[in-house]
Design a protein around this motif. Structure first.
Motif, PDB file in Angstrom:
ATOM      1  N   ILE A 146       0.651  -1.074  -0.102  1.00 37.34           N
ATOM      2  CA  ILE A 146      -0.261  -0.043  -0.206  1.00 37.34           C
ATOM      3  C   ILE A 146       1.217   1.225  -0.705  1.00 37.34           C
ATOM      4  N   ILE A 147       2.036   1.308   0.367  1.00 35.53           N
ATOM      5  CA  ILE A 147       3.100   2.451   1.073  1.00 35.53           C
ATOM      6  C   ILE A 147       3.447   2.355  -0.332  1.00 35.53           C
ATOM      7  N   GLU A 148       4.631   0.814  -1.336  1.00 32.73           N
ATOM      8  CA  GLU A 148       4.984   1.774  -2.345  1.00 32.73           C
ATOM      9  C   GLU A 148       3.966   2.204  -3.220  1.00 32.73           C
ATOM     10  N   TYR A 149       2.763   1.601  -3.155  1.00 33.88           N
ATOM     11  CA  TYR A 149       1.793   1.353  -4.452  1.00 33.88           C
ATOM     12  C   TYR A 149       1.412   3.721  -4.049  1.00 33.88           C
ATOM     13  N   VAL A 150       1.512   4.488  -3.101  1.00 35.56           N
ATOM     14  CA  VAL A 150       1.062   5.727  -2.531  1.00 35.56           C
ATOM     15  C   VAL A 150       2.439   6.297  -2.907  1.00 35.56           C
ATOM     16  N   SER A 151       3.619   5.944  -2.647  1.00 33.54           N
ATOM     17  CA  SER A 151       4.921   6.288  -3.207  1.00 33.54           C
ATOM     18  C   SER A 151       5.073   6.511  -4.131  1.00 33.54           C
ATOM     19  N   ASN A 152       4.482   5.439  -5.076  1.00 41.15           N
ATOM     20  CA  ASN A 152       4.907   5.716  -6.803  1.00 41.15           C
ATOM     21  C   ASN A 152       3.227   7.125  -7.230  1.00 41.15           C
ATOM     22  N   LYS A 153       2.436   6.704  -6.947  1.00 42.98           N
ATOM     23  CA  LYS A 153       1.571   7.204  -7.117  1.00 42.98           C
ATOM     24  C   LYS A 153       1.018   8.706  -7.346  1.00 42.98           C
ATOM     25  N   VAL A 154       2.153   9.570  -5.974  1.00 40.04           N
ATOM     26  CA  VAL A 154       2.279  10.874  -5.400  1.00 40.04           C
ATOM     27  C   VAL A 154       3.604  11.450  -5.935  1.00 40.04           C
ATOM     28  N   ASN A 155       3.837  10.129  -6.578  1.00 43.09           N
ATOM     29  CA  ASN A 155       5.555  10.309  -6.922  1.00 43.09           C
ATOM     30  C   ASN A 155       6.643  11.102  -5.774  1.00 43.09           C
ATOM     31  N   ILE A 156       6.742  10.415  -4.757  1.00 46.94           N
ATOM     32  CA  ILE A 156       7.211  10.962  -3.866  1.00 46.94           C
ATOM     33  C   ILE A 156       8.219   9.094  -3.383  1.00 46.94           C
ATOM     34  N   ASN A 157       9.164   9.836  -3.351  1.00 52.79           N
ATOM     35  CA  ASN A 157      10.426   9.365  -2.387  1.00 52.79           C
ATOM     36  C   ASN A 157      10.198   8.438  -1.616  1.00 52.79           C
ATOM     37  N   ILE A 158      10.136   6.995  -1.516  1.00 61.77           N
ATOM     38  CA  ILE A 158       9.395   6.287  -0.663  1.00 61.77           C
ATOM     39  C   ILE A 158      10.255   6.260   0.745  1.00 61.77           C
ATOM     40  N   GLU A 159      11.992   7.033   0.804  1.00 63.03           N
ATOM     41  CA  GLU A 159      12.323   6.874   1.708  1.00 63.03           C
ATOM     42  C   GLU A 159      11.758   8.521   2.556  1.00 63.03           C
ATOM     43  N   LYS A 160      10.505   8.707   1.941  1.00 62.98           N
ATOM     44  CA  LYS A 160       9.649   9.849   2.692  1.00 62.98           C
ATOM     45  C   LYS A 160       8.890   9.328   3.859  1.00 62.98           C
ATOM     46  N   PHE A 161       8.299   7.940   2.671  1.00 60.58           N
ATOM     47  CA  PHE A 161       7.552   7.305   3.855  1.00 60.58           C
ATOM     48  C   PHE A 161       8.642   6.050   5.192  1.00 60.58           C
ATOM     49  N   PHE A 162       8.462   6.773   6.065  1.00 59.78           N
ATOM     50  CA  PHE A 162       8.808   6.119   7.752  1.00 59.78           C
ATOM     51  C   PHE A 162       7.664   4.438   7.021  1.00 59.78           C
ATOM     52  N   MET A 163       8.835   3.553   7.674  1.00 58.65           N
ATOM     53  CA  MET A 163       8.423   2.190   7.452  1.00 58.65           C
ATOM     54  C   MET A 163       8.951   1.093   8.486  1.00 58.65           C
ATOM     55  N   ASN A 164       8.074   0.657   9.673  1.00 54.11           N
ATOM     56  CA  ASN A 164       8.750  -0.013  11.027  1.00 54.11           C
ATOM     57  C   ASN A 164       7.244  -1.267  10.560  1.00 54.11           C
ATOM     58  N   LEU A 165       6.598  -1.268   9.758  1.00 48.49           N
ATOM     59  CA  LEU A 165       5.137  -2.577   9.722  1.00 48.49           C
ATOM     60  C   LEU A 165       6.312  -3.655   9.765  1.00 48.49           C
ATOM     61  N   ASP A 166       7.743  -4.105   9.692  1.00 46.68           N
ATOM     62  CA  ASP A 166       8.746  -5.076   9.480  1.00 46.68           C
ATOM     63  C   ASP A 166       8.639  -5.427   9.846  1.00 46.68           C
ATOM     64  N   LYS A 167       8.730  -4.887  11.582  1.00 47.57           N
ATOM     65  CA  LYS A 167       9.002  -5.763  12.444  1.00 47.57           C
ATOM     66  C   LYS A 167       7.102  -5.720  13.704  1.00 47.57           C
ATOM     67  N   TYR A 168       7.084  -5.030  13.562  1.00 44.18           N
ATOM     68  CA  TYR A 168       5.396  -4.936  14.799  1.00 44.18           C
ATOM     69  C   TYR A 168       3.844  -4.721  13.251  1.00 44.18           C
ATOM     70  N   GLY A 169       4.228  -5.867  12.632  1.00 40.30           N
ATOM     71  CA  GLY A 169       2.850  -5.905  11.695  1.00 40.30           C
ATOM     72  C   GLY A 169       2.127  -5.013  11.958  1.00 40.30           C
ATOM     73  N   ASN A 170       0.779  -4.862  11.550  1.00 43.86           N
ATOM     74  CA  ASN A 170      -0.310  -4.199  11.646  1.00 43.86           C
ATOM     75  C   ASN A 170      -0.642  -3.681  12.907  1.00 43.86           C
ATOM     76  N   THR A 171      -0.823  -2.830  14.529  1.00 42.01           N
ATOM     77  CA  THR A 171      -0.969  -2.506  15.079  1.00 42.01           C
ATOM     78  C   THR A 171      -2.193  -1.377  15.206  1.00 42.01           C
ATOM     79  N   SER A 172      -3.325  -1.469  13.756  1.00 41.33           N
ATOM     80  CA  SER A 172      -4.230  -0.431  14.192  1.00 41.33           C
ATOM     81  C   SER A 172      -3.593   1.071  14.195  1.00 41.33           C
ATOM     82  N   ALA A 173      -4.605   0.711  16.002  1.00 44.46           N
ATOM     83  CA  ALA A 173      -4.646   2.352  16.112  1.00 44.46           C
ATOM     84  C   ALA A 173      -3.086   3.171  17.045  1.00 44.46           C
ATOM     85  N   ALA A 174      -2.149   1.886  17.183  1.00 46.54           N
ATOM     86  CA  ALA A 174      -1.261   2.154  17.541  1.00 46.54           C
ATOM     87  C   ALA A 174       0.470   2.421  16.796  1.00 46.54           C
TER      88      ALA A 174
END
Ligand code: COA
Length: 324
Positions: A257-285
């Motif tokens: 989802i994050i990669e799709y958005v990065s491509n669509k708005v043409n903003i480097n993926i580096e600007k999208f912080f990601m840590n879901l690899d370590k925590y998965g989806n923690t919903s509101a947290a």
């Protein structure tokens, strides 16, 4: 007079128990390769005794420590959660009692995975009008309580944890723009019934556990569309360009989802912080955990512009553009 607001504290707490994709593949018909490729998730934290309140309390204490204020100085505590320990007392009241926030008004807010954005928006409105000066906003979940471990399409996605921020009014001029929406007609796409469901007269149905159901593909499409909508709305409300935003912190649901958005708005993926690899989806947290990790990595500096965007059950979505 409308006040400016700023974040002054960050904190988070996740259970120490790490469950890798490989661990999951021993109890569910799945593989590390499938989960990694389709979601970007490698592992998640799963509670072994930690409750939503205990995680929230630990995150709150850290955020207060960073903010350098006492709990008694808080006017407001809002906990965004869909997995509270009790309907009442609210998680907010449990946190209030444990940290000694004797002057606060405390409550919970149920906005599913958009909960933290909604709760921060509510706190911002209280602060902007001058009603309150200092707010603690927490996103806290023990998603593992409501997962159907026989449903491999959803079980692999979620994790447990809590994150918190302290926000305050300030005399410094700061950008704050908010955009929120919901669409209750699409409630079946992502659902968590309350427990127990009892009809007093006939069709008595008692379920012993509340289980989340999800149409993954529908949620995926919805998420991609509403994130773009939210980015567009926040940028059009502000005087800045998307390129001027330092970091975009999306709800951590799926790296695709994050990669799709990065491509669509043409903003480097580096600007999208990601840590879901370590925590998965923690919903509101997920957003406040990400913010605390960014703070810990020294990534957050005064004057930077951040965009926080959530989406989830309801359906709900929204975002906040703010200046640090
Ligand atoms: N391991 C292995 N195979 C799995 C699997 C798993 N954990 N889960 C599903 N599959 C299988 C399906 O049974 C299906 O098999 P089939 O082709 O033989 O029928 C195949 O993989 C493809 O399933 P599909 O549902 O089309 O996969 P997908 O690419 O849509 O990915 C999600 C599924 C859930 C990862 C994806 O839809 C998603 O991330 N959606 C958004 C969910 C989300 O973010 N929810 C929270 C929002 S707050």
């Amino acid at each position: 007079m409308i006040k400016n607001i700023k974040i002054i504290g960050y904190g988070s707490c996740t259970p120490s128990n790490v469950v890798t994709n490989h661990d999951l593949s021993e109890i569910i018909d799945t593989t590390d390769e499938w989960i990694s490729k389709r979601t970007g998730i490698k592992e998640r934290r799963i509670s072994k005794g930690e409750s939503t309140s205990s995680l929230a309390i630990a995150a709150a204490k850290k955020a207060l420590n960073v903010a350098g204020i006492t709990a008694a100085e808080l006017d407001l505590i809002i906990v965004a959660t869909s997995t509270p320990d009790c309907f009442f007392p609210s998680t907010g009241c449990i946190v209030q009692s444990e940290i000694g926030a004797i002057n606060a008004t405390s409550f919970d807010l149920a906005g599913a995975c958009t909960g933290f954005v909604y709760a921060t928006d509510v706190a911002i409105q209280y602060l902007k009008t001058g009603r309150f000066k200092r707010a603690l906003v927490i996103g806290a979940e023990v998603m593992s309580k409501i997962i159907d471990w026989n449903d491999r399409g959803t079980a692999i996605l979620f994790g447990d944890g809590a994150g918190a921020i302290v926000i305050t009014t300030t005399d410094e001029k700061k950008i704050t723009e908010v955009y929120t929406k919901s669409d209750g007609t699409k409630s079946e796409v992502l659902k968590l019934p309350a427990v127990p469901i009892i009809d007093m007269y006939d069709n008595v149905k008692v379920i012993d556990r509340s289980i989340m159901t999800m149409n993954g593909q529908e949620v995926f499409k919805f998420a991609c569309n509403v994130i773009i909508e939210t980015i567009d709305e926040l940028i059009s409300k502000s005087n800045i360009k998307l390129e001027d935003v330092d970091y975009i912190v999306l709800h951590q649901a799926n790296s695709r989802i994050i990669e799709y958005v990065s491509n669509k708005v043409n903003i480097n993926i580096e600007k999208f912080f990601m840590n879901l690899d370590k925590y998965g989806n923690t919903s509101a947290a997920s957003i406040p955990i990400a913010l605390d990790e960014m703070y810990g990595k020294n990534m957050l500096k005064s004057g930077q512009k951040l965009m926080l965007i959530g989406f989830g059950g309801g359906l709900t979505w929204g975002g906040i553009l703010l200046e640090l």
